[in-house]
Enzyme design. Structure first.
Site, PDB file in Angstrom:
ATOM      1  N   HIS A   1     -18.241  16.651  42.749  1.00  0.00           N
ATOM      2  CA  HIS A   1     -17.498  15.520  43.319  1.00  0.00           C
ATOM      3  C   HIS A   1     -18.445  14.340  43.585  1.00  0.00           C
ATOM      4  CE1 HIS A   1     -14.344  13.864  46.171  1.00  0.00           C
ATOM      5  NE2 HIS A   1     -15.425  13.300  46.685  1.00  0.00           N
ATOM      6  N   GLU A   2     -19.577  14.615  44.235  1.00  0.00           N
ATOM      7  CA  GLU A   2     -20.497  13.519  44.565  1.00  0.00           C
ATOM      8  C   GLU A   2     -21.112  12.930  43.295  1.00  0.00           C
ATOM      9  OE1 GLU A   2     -20.054  12.493  47.348  1.00  0.00           O
ATOM     10  OE2 GLU A   2     -19.344  14.267  48.409  1.00  0.00           O
TER      11      GLU A   2
ATOM     12  N   HIS B   1     -18.814  10.250  42.045  1.00  0.00           N
ATOM     13  CA  HIS B   1     -19.004   8.941  42.705  1.00  0.00           C
ATOM     14  C   HIS B   1     -20.253   8.248  42.160  1.00  0.00           C
ATOM     15  CE1 HIS B   1     -15.840   9.389  45.597  1.00  0.00           C
ATOM     16  NE2 HIS B   1     -16.418  10.342  46.300  1.00  0.00           N
TER      17      HIS B   1
HETATM   18 ZN   LIG Z   1     -15.702  11.683  47.827  1.00  0.00          ZN
END
Ligand SMILES: [Zn+2]
Length: 423
Positions: free
Chosen positions: A220-221, A224
């Site tokens: 997830h990170e 980003h």
């Molecule tokens: Zn997030």
């Protein structure tokens, strides 16, 4: 109003905190202006969103070359017991590589309406084998920080960061939860990179939090870091509208349906059903890595997300994947005449803790090389192992007290073990 139990509310608060914290990280170094051809260079986020549209218009999203990202993992620890072994780091990198290549074992759980847009992002992460000084490294640095204070995390990140345009910096906080990241348009900032709490890092270990043991927080990170928003990003203004312009609203991705609520659940896998003002019903992609959910619920990046991430690696983060940088960081892809990826075994060493000598059992009689690495990731000793040797003496007299990693390598085999030296 959705009713939430206390645990869920707390999870939302924590995750939202990290989301806000990410947004508050220092902006991109103004000396670096990658979009000087656009009139929006004063707004790197908007400029990147413009860039993605041009990337598609030019057909560059059709490229299928593999993008490799040299990575350094920084383990912050206080008590030695909180430190994490390299196998745990490798399990995290492996999980991310499977997720980004759509080789994750749970692809079968992607619902049928989203299977057609599921993407192999053709992006991989490589633990660097050459550090910024040109010295050998395993791409992991252990930082002993007595009395670690999470309030000072940004200063620890700044103090330990490797050159952020040449390495992805991935920090792990002791006994931490959640995570946060800089965005792609913050490339080069002094805290550029991302953070994951140790309780959500890697795929094995007794301190892992229930539901967060598939490495999904790192995935997830990394999303980003490569320019992705949450699937529910900026959706609230479009409450009740089913399909507003998709490449300029919400998460700016057309194949992840707009979501206008934070009606996610970390308690169970959500179906994502939403009702529109006109009576229509649709489903959000709640199994997306950029939704908020348990690792056991997330299993897919979409084609549109793949495009944004590859656009980032074509622009703001292009130096990471350049052939010169891959060579400088030791992340060039292996060729047939290079040694294969090693099979890792656990090394036995005694006494442990040790004082002046350690006896190490060599798992194979084929010889090789023994190295000793200190807690900061520096090689402090190297010794050749003759063929036929099954046990070797390693003198540790003169080395400071602390914990060390032993490593043995020979062609396709390697072993690692942790030892403590006392004084
Ligand atoms: Zn997030």
């Amino acid at each position: 109003m959705m009713l939430l139990n206390q645990k869920t509310r707390r999870a939302i608060a924590i995750l939202y905190f990290f989301y806000v914290a990410a947004a508050l990280l220092p902006a991109q170094n103004p000396c670096r202006a990658p979009f000087n051809t656009t009139e929006r260079s004063d707004d790197p986020e908007a400029a990147f969103n413009d860039y993605v549209r041009r990337f598609v218009a030019d057909g560059r999203h059709l490229n299928t070359d593999l993008k490799t990202i040299p990575t350094v993992v920084h383990i912050f620890y206080d008590a030695a017991a909180d430190s994490l072994p390299i196998e745990r780091v490798q399990s995290q990198i492996t999980a991310m590589n499977l997720d980004f290549r759509r080789l994750n074992p749970d692809t079968v759980k992607t619902r049928s309406q989203f299977k057609a847009v599921a993407a192999d992002c053709q992006i991989e992460f490589c633990l660097a084998s050459i550090d910024p000084q040109g010295q050998p490294t395993r791409g992991v640095v252990w930082h002993h920080i007595p009395g670690f204070n999470p309030d000072l995390l940004a200063s620890f990140m700044q103090a330990t960061q490797w050159p952020p345009l040449h390495y992805l910096n991935f920090w792990v906080t002791p006994n931490g939860e959640g995570g946060f990241s800089s965005f792609a348009w913050e490339a080069g900032s002094e805290t550029d990179g991302f953070v994951v709490g140790a309780k959500q890092f890697g795929t094995f270990g007794s301190n892992l939090k229930d539901g967060f043991n598939e490495g999904g927080t790192g995935t997830h990170e990394a999303g980003h870091y490569l320019g992705l928003y949450h699937t529910f990003h900026d959706g609230f203004p479009y409450l009740g509208q089913c399909f507003p312009p998709c490449d300029s609203t919400g998460d700016h991705v057309c194949d992840t349906p707009l979501d206008w609520t934070l009606a996610f659940s970390t308690e169970q896998c959500e179906d994502g059903q939403r009702f529109c003002d006109n009576g229509a019903v649709f489903f959000t992609m709640s199994e997306n890595y950029m939704a908020y959910a348990f690792d056991t619920c997330t299993n897919v990046f979409s084609q549109g997300q793949r495009i944004r991430m590859r656009a980032a690696l074509d622009s703001l983060r292009a130096e990471l994947c350049s052939p010169a940088n891959l060579a400088a960081t030791g992340c060039l892809p292996p060729t047939n005449d290079q040694e294969p990826m090693p099979v890792v075994q656990k090394l036995q060493a005694f006494p442990n803790p040790a004082h002046d000598m350690v006896y190490v059992q060599i798992p194979s009689a084929s010889g090789g090389q023994i190295r000793l690495w200190n807690g900061q990731g520096n090689a402090v000793l190297s010794q050749t192992v003759s063929p036929g040797t099954t046990e070797i003496q390693v003198p540790v007299v003169g080395l400071p007290a602390g914990f060390y990693w032993l490593e043995w390598r020979n062609n396709g085999l390697s072993g690692v073990g942790k030892i403590v030296i006392w004084r």
